[in-house]
Every structure is written in C-alpha cells, then in structure tokens.
Design a protein around this motif. Structure first.
Motif, mmCIF file in Angstrom:
data_model
loop_
_atom_site.group_PDB
_atom_site.id
_atom_site.type_symbol
_atom_site.label_atom_id
_atom_site.label_comp_id
_atom_site.label_asym_id
_atom_site.label_seq_id
_atom_site.Cartn_x
_atom_site.Cartn_y
_atom_site.Cartn_z
ATOM 1 N N SER A 49 11.163 -4.505 -0.362
ATOM 2 C CA SER A 49 10.118 -4.392 -0.808
ATOM 3 C C SER A 49 9.395 -5.743 -0.810
ATOM 4 O O SER A 49 8.191 -6.083 -0.901
ATOM 5 C CB SER A 49 9.718 -3.811 -2.302
ATOM 6 O OG SER A 49 10.096 -4.418 -3.070
ATOM 7 N N ALA A 53 9.662 6.410 -7.043
ATOM 8 C CA ALA A 53 8.990 7.534 -7.210
ATOM 9 C C ALA A 53 9.522 8.657 -8.024
ATOM 10 O O ALA A 53 9.085 9.482 -8.688
ATOM 11 C CB ALA A 53 8.488 7.978 -6.017
ATOM 12 N N CYS A 102 3.418 -8.129 -8.256
ATOM 13 C CA CYS A 102 2.568 -7.107 -9.070
ATOM 14 C C CYS A 102 1.379 -7.929 -10.181
ATOM 15 O O CYS A 102 0.772 -7.201 -10.799
ATOM 16 C CB CYS A 102 3.357 -6.250 -9.852
ATOM 17 S SG CYS A 102 4.424 -5.382 -9.408
ATOM 18 N N PRO A 129 8.637 1.506 -11.586
ATOM 19 C CA PRO A 129 8.330 2.095 -10.476
ATOM 20 C C PRO A 129 6.831 2.105 -10.341
ATOM 21 O O PRO A 129 6.229 2.037 -9.215
ATOM 22 C CB PRO A 129 8.900 3.650 -10.608
ATOM 23 C CG PRO A 129 10.219 3.312 -11.524
ATOM 24 C CD PRO A 129 9.549 2.280 -12.473
ATOM 25 N N ARG A 130 6.319 2.501 -11.322
ATOM 26 C CA ARG A 130 4.825 2.563 -11.082
ATOM 27 C C ARG A 130 4.007 1.158 -10.941
ATOM 28 O O ARG A 130 3.114 1.104 -10.030
ATOM 29 C CB ARG A 130 4.129 3.115 -12.580
ATOM 30 C CG ARG A 130 2.667 3.403 -12.798
ATOM 31 C CD ARG A 130 2.265 4.713 -11.843
ATOM 32 N NE ARG A 130 0.826 4.697 -11.864
ATOM 33 C CZ ARG A 130 0.289 4.571 -10.642
ATOM 34 N NH1 ARG A 130 0.826 4.365 -9.602
ATOM 35 N NH2 ARG A 130 -1.332 4.967 -10.879
ATOM 36 N N ASP A 148 0.866 -1.037 -0.114
ATOM 37 C CA ASP A 148 -0.141 -0.107 -0.110
ATOM 38 C C ASP A 148 0.996 1.225 0.165
ATOM 39 O O ASP A 148 0.397 2.246 -0.148
ATOM 40 C CB ASP A 148 -1.078 -0.036 1.123
ATOM 41 C CG ASP A 148 -2.072 -0.925 0.990
ATOM 42 O OD1 ASP A 148 -2.884 -1.217 1.802
ATOM 43 O OD2 ASP A 148 -2.385 -1.134 -0.226
ATOM 44 N N ARG A 149 2.086 1.082 0.344
ATOM 45 C CA ARG A 149 2.921 2.404 0.274
ATOM 46 C C ARG A 149 3.960 2.116 -0.886
ATOM 47 O O ARG A 149 4.295 0.766 -1.225
ATOM 48 C CB ARG A 149 3.624 2.485 1.389
ATOM 49 C CG ARG A 149 4.794 1.470 1.587
ATOM 50 C CD ARG A 149 5.590 1.684 3.001
ATOM 51 N NE ARG A 149 5.023 0.688 3.732
ATOM 52 C CZ ARG A 149 5.624 0.145 4.868
ATOM 53 N NH1 ARG A 149 6.999 0.468 4.923
ATOM 54 N NH2 ARG A 149 5.180 -0.578 5.722
ATOM 55 N N PRO A 150 4.430 3.187 -1.554
ATOM 56 C CA PRO A 150 5.333 3.013 -2.537
ATOM 57 C C PRO A 150 6.589 2.378 -2.013
ATOM 58 O O PRO A 150 7.013 2.681 -0.892
ATOM 59 C CB PRO A 150 5.487 4.512 -3.136
ATOM 60 C CG PRO A 150 4.332 5.260 -2.592
ATOM 61 C CD PRO A 150 3.920 4.585 -1.269
ATOM 62 N N SER A 151 7.189 1.762 -3.002
ATOM 63 C CA SER A 151 8.457 0.941 -2.321
ATOM 64 C C SER A 151 9.497 1.988 -2.042
ATOM 65 O O SER A 151 10.609 1.815 -1.501
ATOM 66 C CB SER A 151 8.869 -0.236 -3.509
ATOM 67 O OG SER A 151 9.305 0.849 -4.521
ATOM 68 N N GLU A 174 4.537 0.681 -7.262
ATOM 69 C CA GLU A 174 3.537 1.350 -6.372
ATOM 70 C C GLU A 174 2.179 0.839 -6.461
ATOM 71 O O GLU A 174 1.439 0.958 -5.478
ATOM 72 C CB GLU A 174 3.348 2.869 -7.047
ATOM 73 C CG GLU A 174 4.422 3.783 -6.521
ATOM 74 C CD GLU A 174 4.495 4.947 -7.476
ATOM 75 O OE1 GLU A 174 5.322 5.792 -7.744
ATOM 76 O OE2 GLU A 174 3.215 5.720 -7.931
#
Ligand SMILES: Cc1ncc(COP(=O)(O)O)c(C=O)c1O
Length: 374
Positions: A178, A167, A220, A265-266, A160-163, A269
């Motif tokens: 992560s 970003a 993912c 990255p996306r 739930d949090r970006p790694s 996230e």
C-alpha cells in the motif's frame, strides 16, 4: 499478474518510524558499529543513532538536474564495521527516489557484504502530481472557487481504494504494497527512474536483508496516532533470524497502543482522501512558488524534486543558511529550514515546507522572494 503480499510474520508494529529505527539499530549494531546514511537527509537519524551508540557515516547524494546516489563514495564509505545502508525513498528533504538501478546496485553491495538495507518509505505515497491544465494555484483562482480543486490530479491513486489489509480486521498484510507498489501511474510524474516505472517499494524481494519502514504519520497524515511498521524482507534464513530477535525487542517495549491498532484498517482506508488534499496543497504551493520565481528571475532556484512535502531552494551563499533563516524569521516572520539542518554538503540551500495552508504559503513565499530581491 499475481498480487504480491507480505507475510504478517515479517511485520513488526512500532509506535512511530523513529522507534522502528531504534529497534533496528539495536538489532544490527554493537556500540561503535556504523550505518551509512544519505546526505542531505532527515536530521533525526543523528539523534536516534547517538542514543544507540551507533556511528552514522554519510554518503553523498549529488545534484545534477535531479538527485542521485554517489555510488563510488558510498562504496568508499563501507568499512568492516558497516552494518547497514539506509535509504530514504523518497528522501526528505530532496524529494528524490532511489532509482531502480541504484536499488539493484545497493542490493548487490549489501548482499555481498552481508549487511542490511534500511529503507524509509514514509513519503512513498507522495510522488509529485502532474498539474493538469485544469489546475490552478490559489492565486490564479478567484476567492470563491478556492475549494474547487481538480481531483483528477489528486493523489488518490493508491489511497482511494482500501488497502485490502483491514476491511476484514485482519493483520495488515499488504502494508508494504500500500505504500506504493500498487500505484496508478497515469496521473503521476514518473519518479521511478528512466524505465518509466512507478516508484517501487523495497518491501518485496531483495538479495539483501531489507527492513522497510513506514507509518501512518505521513501516509495517513496522522502523526499523533503513533503507529508505524517495519517489514523484513530478503533471504528467508536472514529474515527468520532477524524476526526472532526483533520480536524480543518489540515484546520488551510493547509500545503500539491497542486503540490505534484497532483503528488502523480504517485509517488506511481513509488515507486516499487525506493524501489527495495534501497533494493538492503541495502542488498548488509549488505552482505558486515556481510562478513567483519565474515572474522576476533573481538569485533563487528551486531544485528538481520527485516527491514529498518539501521544496529545496538554492540561495546565495554569501552568508550561512542559518543566518539567512534567522533573518527571514526575525525580519519577515517567515519560517524556513537552513539546508545545514539536513546535512547539505555546502551552504546555499533553504528547505520550504509545502504543506502550509495556501494563503500562508503564498504570503511567506512573497516575503522570501522580496527579501532576496532586495
Ligand atoms: C524521512 C522520515 N522518516 C521518519 C520520520 C518519522 O516518522 P514517525 O512520525 O513515524 O516517527 C520522518 C518525520 O518527519 C521523516 O521525515
């Protein structure tokens, strides 16, 4: 506590964990060299090893209300040609983690023999979630609120949090982290072992040269995006020597495509929401299966699991697992995997995927249950 980070210099991107294995087999082995692998475990290792002329030597996982490494058998399987011990953490299909005590013993064994640990962590984000009182399987729900899943039991803890690795568009520094290190344990079943700790990644510090593999195909839920990584860790001189040679292998193929790398990255996230949906489905399907098995006790037993996407069923062994699986498919239209695919040491096991849509899973589980009740 200071956050641990991974030096980007020690990360190699590949176009899949499977490809990562082929790099590692090339790196560590001459033809005929040996790698120890758990049994039961993921069947593709055999093909990957065959292609690299590497001999896989199984070491048993034993089941007694949970799975554990048979460390005497593991030690007995070591030979002068052993180049690495492979662990799948958590394992496919047993869903069992390598316990901290086992990891420590493994590091000691491997460091003292100058061999590597290869840790497959593709399912590390999928520690089993505890079903809270608010959770109901879909058969317990009325049709209308099927979508109203209880997010508190969802798996967003890591995701739930970006790694923090993407970003700013930088190299994925904390990928190892992560995949489990930062896990919030409050809503999870403890799966890290008797000490109550969350499952730990192998990516941080070990006395032995360690390659930790993961990728976006599982964390993912994006297998078609074809992006994975391996993190080299352990004594610095061994890591540096390995990375020099891995760079040549990776540069020879240049496999990971730029679009997936740019999007990584996306993707990372987004993984929290994807994992939450999958975890919810896994928990609901498992809940349904357990309720079904308890409703009319019969010859089926679901083995304990700690993580992953699968349930292992103990079934009668009067016929082979494969015969049962074929008959289930042909007579009942239900697809399950025979334990034999995963190198179980004996007949009497079927593996069920828990990520099927709930309606389908429930129908399949009902037919399977009836089949064995008859
Ligand atoms: C334990 C394990 N390792 C590796 C893989 C392969 O992953 P990838 O899609 O990254 O090649 C799988 C796929 O199911 C798996 O179960």
């Amino acid at each position: 506590v200071a956050a641990k980070t991974i030096d980007p210099e020690n990360i190699v991107l590949t176009s899949g964990t499977s490809e990562g294995y082929s790099y590692i087999f090339r790196l560590l082995c001459d033809p005929g060299d040996e790698i120890l692998v758990p049994a039961p475990s993921y069947p593709l290792f055999e093909f990957l090893a065959d292609l690299a002329d590497v001999r896989l030597v199984p070491y048993p996982l034993l089941y007694d209300h949970g799975w554990q490494i048979d460390s005497d058998a593991l030690r007995a399987a070591l030979t002068p040609r052993t180049r690495a011990v492979l662990v799948v953490h958590p394992n496919n299909p047993t869903g069992s983690f390598v316990k901290p005590r086992e990891a420590a013993e493994l590091a000691e064994i491997c460091a003292s023999r100058d061999i590597a640990i290869v840790a497959d962590e593709v399912f590390l984000d999928y520690a089993a979630i505890k079903r809270t009182a608010g959770d109901r399987t879909s058969h317990e729900r009325t049709g209308g609120d099927r979508a109203a899943v209880d997010r508190t039991a969802g798996a967003g803890a890591t995701g739930d949090r970006p790694s923090g690795d993407g970003a700013d568009g930088s190299t994925p520094r904390t990928v190892g982290e992560s995949t489990g290190h930062e896990r919030t344990t409050a809503d999870r079943v403890d799966s890290g072992g008797a000490d109550g700790a969350a499952p730990r990644t192998f990516a941080f510090g070990s006395a032995a040269l360690t390659f930790t593999l993961s990728g976006i195909s599982k964390i993912c839920a994006l297998p078609q995006m074809k992006l994975a990584w391996m993190v080299a860790g352990g004594p610095q001189h061994l890591v540096s020597a390995a990375m020099e040679r891995l760079e040549i292998i990776a540069d020879t193929f240049l496999s990971p495509g730029a679009p997936a790398q740019v999007a990584l990255p996306r993707f990372l996230e987004m993984r929290g929401a994807l994992q939450a949906q999958l975890q919810q489905r896994v928990a609901a399907n498992l809940g349904y299966l357990d309720a079904l098995l308890q409703s009319e006790p019969g010859p089926l037993e679901r083995l304990a699991r700690e993580a992953g996407w699968y349930a292992v069923l103990r079934i009668p062994s009067s016929r082979s697992d494969e015969e049962y699986a074929v008959e289930l498919l042909e007579r009942c239209g239900v697809l399950v995997h025979p334990g034999q695919f995963f190198n179980f040491s004996q007949e009497g096991f079927l593996v069920l995927s828990l990520i099927a849509p709930e309606d389908e899973f429930e129908e399949g589980a009902r037919r399977l249950h009836q089949f064995f009740a008859a």
